[in-house]
Design a protein around this motif. Structure first.
Motif, PDB file in Angstrom:
ATOM      1  N   ILE A 149      -5.916  -0.434   5.449  1.00  0.00           N
ATOM      2  CA  ILE A 149      -5.883  -1.182   4.258  1.00  0.00           C
ATOM      3  C   ILE A 149      -7.321  -1.833   4.192  1.00  0.00           C
ATOM      4  O   ILE A 149      -7.984  -1.974   2.949  1.00  0.00           O
ATOM      5  CB  ILE A 149      -4.659  -2.078   3.813  1.00  0.00           C
ATOM      6  CG1 ILE A 149      -3.686  -1.354   3.746  1.00  0.00           C
ATOM      7  CG2 ILE A 149      -4.736  -2.800   2.590  1.00  0.00           C
ATOM      8  CD1 ILE A 149      -2.284  -1.828   4.040  1.00  0.00           C
ATOM      9  N   SER A 169     -10.038   0.524   3.766  1.00  0.00           N
ATOM     10  CA  SER A 169     -10.140   1.088   2.304  1.00  0.00           C
ATOM     11  C   SER A 169     -10.873  -0.047   1.357  1.00  0.00           C
ATOM     12  O   SER A 169     -11.263   0.741   0.377  1.00  0.00           O
ATOM     13  CB  SER A 169      -8.896   1.540   2.222  1.00  0.00           C
ATOM     14  OG  SER A 169      -8.107   2.433   3.100  1.00  0.00           O
ATOM     15  N   SER A 170     -10.606  -1.037   1.626  1.00  0.00           N
ATOM     16  CA  SER A 170     -10.904  -2.360   0.577  1.00  0.00           C
ATOM     17  C   SER A 170     -12.184  -2.165   0.178  1.00  0.00           C
ATOM     18  O   SER A 170     -12.832  -2.771  -0.784  1.00  0.00           O
ATOM     19  CB  SER A 170     -10.454  -3.588   1.036  1.00  0.00           C
ATOM     20  OG  SER A 170     -11.112  -3.971   2.311  1.00  0.00           O
ATOM     21  N   ALA A 213      -6.714  -1.499  -2.791  1.00  0.00           N
ATOM     22  CA  ALA A 213      -6.810  -2.019  -1.346  1.00  0.00           C
ATOM     23  C   ALA A 213      -7.284  -3.519  -1.381  1.00  0.00           C
ATOM     24  O   ALA A 213      -6.593  -4.500  -0.717  1.00  0.00           O
ATOM     25  CB  ALA A 213      -7.272  -1.152  -0.482  1.00  0.00           C
ATOM     26  N   ALA A 234       0.888  -1.261  -0.002  1.00  0.00           N
ATOM     27  CA  ALA A 234       0.035   0.074   0.086  1.00  0.00           C
ATOM     28  C   ALA A 234       0.877   1.132  -0.091  1.00  0.00           C
ATOM     29  O   ALA A 234       0.695   2.260  -0.649  1.00  0.00           O
ATOM     30  CB  ALA A 234      -0.720  -0.186   1.247  1.00  0.00           C
ATOM     31  N   LEU A 289      -7.160   4.902  -0.857  1.00  0.00           N
ATOM     32  CA  LEU A 289      -6.233   4.236   0.146  1.00  0.00           C
ATOM     33  C   LEU A 289      -5.104   5.150   0.546  1.00  0.00           C
ATOM     34  O   LEU A 289      -4.824   5.186   1.724  1.00  0.00           O
ATOM     35  CB  LEU A 289      -5.727   2.926  -0.596  1.00  0.00           C
ATOM     36  CG  LEU A 289      -4.742   2.273   0.111  1.00  0.00           C
ATOM     37  CD1 LEU A 289      -5.053   1.894   1.329  1.00  0.00           C
ATOM     38  CD2 LEU A 289      -4.076   1.196  -0.802  1.00  0.00           C
ATOM     39  N   ASP A 329     -11.891   1.058  -2.410  1.00  0.00           N
ATOM     40  CA  ASP A 329     -10.641   1.091  -3.221  1.00  0.00           C
ATOM     41  C   ASP A 329     -10.389  -0.250  -3.895  1.00  0.00           C
ATOM     42  O   ASP A 329      -9.980  -1.219  -2.874  1.00  0.00           O
ATOM     43  CB  ASP A 329      -9.746   1.933  -2.008  1.00  0.00           C
ATOM     44  CG  ASP A 329      -8.366   2.028  -2.982  1.00  0.00           C
ATOM     45  OD1 ASP A 329      -7.867   1.075  -3.741  1.00  0.00           O
ATOM     46  OD2 ASP A 329      -8.107   3.252  -3.014  1.00  0.00           O
TER      47      ASP A 329
END
Length: 309
Positions: free
Chosen positions: A211, A214-215, A221, A159, A176, A218
């Protein structure tokens, strides 16, 4: 009356636990990381401090009992002669018989209770280790420079690399990257360099929750986490292949990346089910230090059975 100390040392912390001969916890002491590949001198200090604090704690509770064996499962000790060096250091310092193995070995003993199977660990670092009868093999566990794919450190580093790549390309910061900058309390992407080169592995791996969050929106991510699952399933399959274990395989998982991140766990299972005929996933909250106790008890029984001891 006697007791045994089991030690679990990884990339984030070292836990020393005093167990009665029946396996009941008497005292516990936790210090900093115990992975010698991160910093040999500091790791050894943390290990000695963890054991010493444990012995002191037991003594203050009951001055009539003594430690008769120490088993330490430590990340990185399979490299070079670290296991021999640390064993000698502990024995010289505490005058107690000691066994030193990789931390994955004690995790295997605690989770699979001595049975054949594979355990894959992904916390700050990553490794897979398998046992079939008297044969033990491993894959991964090469440390953050040579490997540790699928680990918290590796996930976070991907990341961070994406953030600086965006900067070099002149792109607008992704969600991210913005979340990472917010977490680090920095205003400019350039400041990421200072963070990385001034931080230890655990501090970098601590970005994983950002992360995961954010996944949800994003895509990169999300892909980082899927890639981690792929990496972890790959080293697990490597171990299965070495042991010729393809049917009805017991696979234990340990470490926050595999046990607490749903997308990693589910893709890990999916990948292995495509490669192995049947897997039995074992996810129990059993401390690895208990595995160190089991191994120490076994070793101690061998010793007392020897007339030369």
């Amino acid at each position: 009356m006697h007791y045994i100390i089991g030690v679990d040392g990884g990339g984030t912390k070292t836990e020393a636990v005093a167990f009665s001969m029946n396996g009941d916890v008497i005292f516990k002491n936790v210090t900093g990381f115990g992975n010698v590949l991160v910093d040999e001198i500091k790791a050894l200090e943390n290990i000695i401090e963890a054991i010493g604090g444990c012995i002191k704690g037991v003594y203050e509770k009951n001055r009539e009992i003594r430690c008769i064996f120490i088993c330490a499962g430590l990340a990185g000790v399979e490299v070079g002669n670290y296991s021999i060096i640390i064993k000698q250091k502990i024995e010289d310092y505490f005058k107690v018989r000691t066994k030193v193995v990789n931390d994955a070995v004690i995790a295997h003993a605690s989770l699979l209770k001595g049975e054949d199977g594979i355990i894959t660990i992904s916390g700050t670092g990553s490794i897979s280790i398998g046992k079939r009868e008297n044969e033990i093999v491993r894959a991964g566990g090469w440390g953050h420079i040579l490997g540790d794919e699928g680990s918290g450190y590796h996930i976070a580093l991907k990341a961070l690399k994406k953030a600086v790549y965006e900067y070099d390309m002149g792109c607008k910061e992704s969600p991210l990257t913005l979340n990472i900058m917010k977490k680090l309390n920095i205003k400019r992407v350039e400041e990421i360099k200072d963070f990385v080169y001034q931080s230890d592995k655990a501090s970098i791996a601590a970005l994983v929750p950002v992360i995961v969050e954010s996944s949800c929106y994003d895509l990169y991510a999300k892909q980082i986490l899927i890639d981690a699952a792929n990496d972890l399933s790959e080293i697990t399959y490597m171990v299965a292949n070495k042991l010729n274990m393809f049917n009805d395989v017991n696979i234990g998982i340990k470490g926050s990346v595999l046990t607490k991140i749903d997308i990693v766990r589910e893709n890990f299972k999916k990948n292995l089910r495509q490669k192995l005929n049947k897997i039995n996933l074992i996810d129990e909250d059993v401390p690895s230090s208990k595995g160190a106790f089991y191994l120490a008890l076994l070793e101690y029984k061998k010793l007392v059975g020897d007339s030369n001891v």
